[in-house]
Write a protein that holds these residues in place. Structure first.
Motif, PDB file in Angstrom:
ATOM      1  N   LEU A  27      56.360  56.681  39.626  1.00 56.40           N
ATOM      2  CA  LEU A  27      56.924  55.447  40.172  1.00 56.40           C
ATOM      3  C   LEU A  27      57.700  54.744  39.071  1.00 56.40           C
ATOM      4  O   LEU A  27      57.122  54.208  38.129  1.00 56.40           O
ATOM      5  CB  LEU A  27      55.806  54.531  40.705  1.00 56.40           C
ATOM      6  N   GLY A  28      59.020  54.790  39.159  1.00 65.76           N
ATOM      7  CA  GLY A  28      59.871  54.171  38.154  1.00 65.76           C
ATOM      8  C   GLY A  28      60.704  55.192  37.413  1.00 65.76           C
ATOM      9  O   GLY A  28      60.165  56.144  36.840  1.00 65.76           O
ATOM     10  N   GLY A  29      62.027  54.978  37.426  1.00 62.39           N
ATOM     11  CA  GLY A  29      62.942  55.945  36.826  1.00 62.39           C
ATOM     12  C   GLY A  29      63.597  55.447  35.560  1.00 62.39           C
ATOM     13  O   GLY A  29      64.765  55.757  35.306  1.00 62.39           O
ATOM     14  N   GLU A  75      62.650  55.655  42.504  1.00 54.53           N
ATOM     15  CA  GLU A  75      63.368  54.569  41.825  1.00 54.53           C
ATOM     16  C   GLU A  75      64.360  53.930  42.791  1.00 54.53           C
ATOM     17  O   GLU A  75      65.175  54.627  43.397  1.00 54.53           O
ATOM     18  CB  GLU A  75      64.097  55.093  40.591  1.00 54.53           C
ATOM     19  N   ALA A  76      64.284  52.600  42.898  1.00 54.37           N
ATOM     20  CA  ALA A  76      65.214  51.881  43.773  1.00 54.37           C
ATOM     21  C   ALA A  76      66.458  51.419  43.034  1.00 54.37           C
ATOM     22  O   ALA A  76      67.494  51.161  43.655  1.00 54.37           O
ATOM     23  CB  ALA A  76      64.513  50.674  44.394  1.00 54.37           C
ATOM     24  N   GLY A 106      64.129  54.591  46.381  1.00 59.40           N
ATOM     25  CA  GLY A 106      63.326  53.685  47.179  1.00 59.40           C
ATOM     26  C   GLY A 106      62.219  53.073  46.349  1.00 59.40           C
ATOM     27  O   GLY A 106      62.197  53.183  45.120  1.00 59.40           O
ATOM     28  N   THR A 107      61.286  52.391  47.011  1.00 53.99           N
ATOM     29  CA  THR A 107      60.153  51.759  46.337  1.00 53.99           C
ATOM     30  C   THR A 107      58.858  52.349  46.872  1.00 53.99           C
ATOM     31  O   THR A 107      58.718  52.571  48.080  1.00 53.99           O
ATOM     32  CB  THR A 107      60.152  50.236  46.554  1.00 53.99           C
ATOM     33  N   GLY A 108      57.936  52.606  45.967  1.00 56.51           N
ATOM     34  CA  GLY A 108      56.682  53.234  46.351  1.00 56.51           C
ATOM     35  C   GLY A 108      55.515  52.256  46.367  1.00 56.51           C
ATOM     36  O   GLY A 108      55.479  51.300  45.589  1.00 56.51           O
ATOM     37  N   VAL A 164      56.698  55.678  50.435  1.00 56.76           N
ATOM     38  CA  VAL A 164      57.978  55.242  49.869  1.00 56.76           C
ATOM     39  C   VAL A 164      58.851  54.640  50.957  1.00 56.76           C
ATOM     40  O   VAL A 164      59.134  55.296  51.977  1.00 56.76           O
ATOM     41  CB  VAL A 164      58.724  56.414  49.198  1.00 56.76           C
ATOM     42  N   THR A 165      59.268  53.395  50.732  1.00 57.62           N
ATOM     43  CA  THR A 165      60.263  52.763  51.586  1.00 57.62           C
ATOM     44  C   THR A 165      61.627  53.091  51.007  1.00 57.62           C
ATOM     45  O   THR A 165      61.944  52.705  49.874  1.00 57.62           O
ATOM     46  CB  THR A 165      60.066  51.242  51.637  1.00 57.62           C
ATOM     47  N   LEU A 166      62.429  53.822  51.745  1.00 61.79           N
ATOM     48  CA  LEU A 166      63.691  54.326  51.219  1.00 61.79           C
ATOM     49  C   LEU A 166      64.716  53.207  51.081  1.00 61.79           C
ATOM     50  O   LEU A 166      64.730  52.236  51.847  1.00 61.79           O
ATOM     51  CB  LEU A 166      64.238  55.420  52.115  1.00 61.79           C
TER      52      LEU A 166
END
Length: 517
Positions: free
Chosen positions: A9-11, A33-34, A95-97, A107-109
């Motif tokens: 979670l996190g890029g 990653e959003a 997106g966000t996890g 994950v919400t895309l």
């Protein structure tokens, strides 16, 4: 998408490294990653800041500096690093996890991606979601034109009048940047000195340099109220000071980005602003012994409270090694802290606190030949020791991060001061200031050289077959050695004498015959 060995979670810096290493080790990896792949450092923090600082030092125009900054940051286009991840075998999900149960992430895309949430399962979960700016509690702040640090480092605007709120590393760098390019800058810090977490001398020297650059420094009074005006804004301080500006730049604090991750599902409950607690292996505390189906949980980067890019990368290496089954533990005793202003500031290890019993030694860079040659007397280094071992250091001066690396190694490896005091530094360099401080720390103060001279004898010759001058006149700023029969009265000569033509004129100008420049 389904099941993965590793979900990150996190890029940012940490997340990208863990994902790449794990995929290279044969694991199936997804990274969520959003925002920008690569995180803020290459696009909105370290690289654009240093690019603008270098442009200012080179005397470039603001327009050219912005063009160079945009080139360095790739125009905020992260398609190339995203492709590199894909080529390495990593599944990139925009997106966000959120953790919905131990071992599962939903994950919400991001807008523009496929419809609907995606469910992922993991054996190892890595939390590397970075940090976010925190707005200070100032009345009226929402009604005035304000920047975050990221916005200031991606904008083409050069405000005529700018207030920088926060005297930490980012605030000091941004103050120097905008002052150098012509903005009327006021730096506000609620604490009595800049860089309040470091020894006072560092902040004092940096404040002097920023004032020389044209910035006004307001210390010891917090901002209390902001008001919009016809031509910009007014910021009121607790001591009654009122500052007019066109824009306010918020560099006063950040916090780990942890809200909305569903950490409570894992039994982790943190107060707002708290960092994720981790073990030396970077396992999230409280998740050390999960059930088999729950997976292991790791953390790296700003979410752990370590807010330096190089520290994030270090933690990522620790996490990647442990996921691969190669046990590795992090040691935080020698993580550098840098401010890339001119002069720059470098700190590592711990700094003295009241009653801690640390020994402090100091050397001024102005006493070195390099400072004499550069006409630069701004700078000093302080070393802090516990017994015979270095535990911390702070330095201010030109390019200090480049010549303080040996101190970082000494702290990490616990090298005794007596060994460090015998290290020879090239002449003429700022590193010679370390010799002065280290010899004092070792209790030598010249006794090492005297003992060595006594052992070898005063007639020792150098590799160039020249008698080595006692105490080396070159290291003493080319001290002029008087002839034995010379009196105190000045000697008149019928023509001008200088070093360049002394040999040609056959006139002794006072240098020792053994001067071997």
């Amino acid at each position: 998408m389904g099941a993965f060995d590793v979900v990150v979670l996190g890029g940012g810096t940490a997340g990208v490294h863990v994902a790449t290493e794990a995929a290279g080790g044969g694991k199936s990896v997804a990274i969520v990653e959003a925002g920008l792949i690569g995180g803020e450092s290459p696009y909105l923090a370290c690289l654009p800041s240093n690019s603008l600082l270098l442009s200012a030092a080179w005397g470039e125009t603001w327009e050219d500096a912005v063009a160079r900054r945009n080139e360095v940051t790739g125009g905020l286009d992260d398609s190339a690093p995203a492709r590199r991840l894909a080529d390495a075998g990593v599944t990139v999900i925009r997106g966000t996890g959120r953790i919905t149960s131990p071992g599962t992430v939903e994950v919400t895309l991001a807008p523009g991606e496929d419809e609907g949430p995606v469910t992922l399962t993991y054996a190892d979960l890595v939390i590397a979601t970075g940090c976010e700016p925190v707005a200070p509690p100032i009345e009226g702040l929402a009604d005035i034109p304000a920047w975050t640090t990221a916005e200031s480092l991606s904008s083409p605007d050069l405000p005529r009048r700018l207030i920088v709120l926060g005297g930490g590393p980012a605030g000091c760098e941004l103050t120097q940047i905008y002052a150098a390019f012509g903005s009327q800058v006021t730096l506000v810090e609620a604490e009595p000195s800049l860089l309040p977490s470091e020894p006072a001398f560092a902040g004092e020297m940096l404040a002097t340099a920023l004032r020389r650059a044209g910035a006004e420094i307001c210390l010891g009074a917090a901002a209390t109220k902001a008001e919009r005006t016809n031509d910009g804004l007014t910021l009121a301080l607790a001591d009654g000071t009122r500052i007019d500006a066109d824009r306010l730049l918020l560099a006063s604090g950040r916090r780990p980005r942890l809200s909305g991750l569903g950490l409570d599902v894992l039994g982790i409950n943190l107060a707002p602003g708290m960092a994720l607690p981790t073990s030396t292996t970077c396992r999230v505390t409280g998740t050390d012994d999960p059930p088999e189906a729950s997976g292991r949980v790791w953390a790296a980067g700003d979410v752990t409270g370590s807010t330096h890019t190089h520290a994030s990368l270090y933690q990522a290496r620790v996490v990647a090694a442990n996921i691969a089954g190669q046990r590795r533990e992090a040691d935080y005793n020698a993580i550098p802290r840098c401010v890339f202003t001119t002069p720059s500031v470098f700190a590592v290890g711990i700094v003295p606190q009241a009653g801690d019993g640390l020994t402090t030694v100091r050397a001024d860079l102005g006493d070195t030949a390099r400072a004499y040659l550069s006409a630069d007397d701004v700078g000093a280094v302080e070393l802090y020791a516990e017994g015979e071992v270095l535990v911390g250091a702070v330095a201010v001066g030109p390019d200090v991060a480049d010549w303080m690396g040996e101190v970082t190694l000494a702290i990490r490896a616990k090298v005794p001061a007596t060994i460090l005091a015998d290290v020879v530094h090239a002449f003429p360099t700022y590193g010679e200031a370390l010799e002065t401080a280290l010899r004092e720390l070792a209790g030598a103060r010249g006794s090492l050289a005297a003992a060595d001279q006594e052992k070898r004898g005063s007639e020792q010759v150098s590799e160039l077959d020249m008698e080595t001058p006692e105490d080396d006149a070159i290291e003493q700023h080319q001290l002029v050695i008087a002839e034995e029969n010379e009196t105190d009265a000045p000697r008149e000569v019928p023509f001008e004498v200088n070093e360049a033509d002394a040999a040609e004129q056959g006139v002794a100008v006072g240098f020792d015959d053994d001067d071997y420049r």
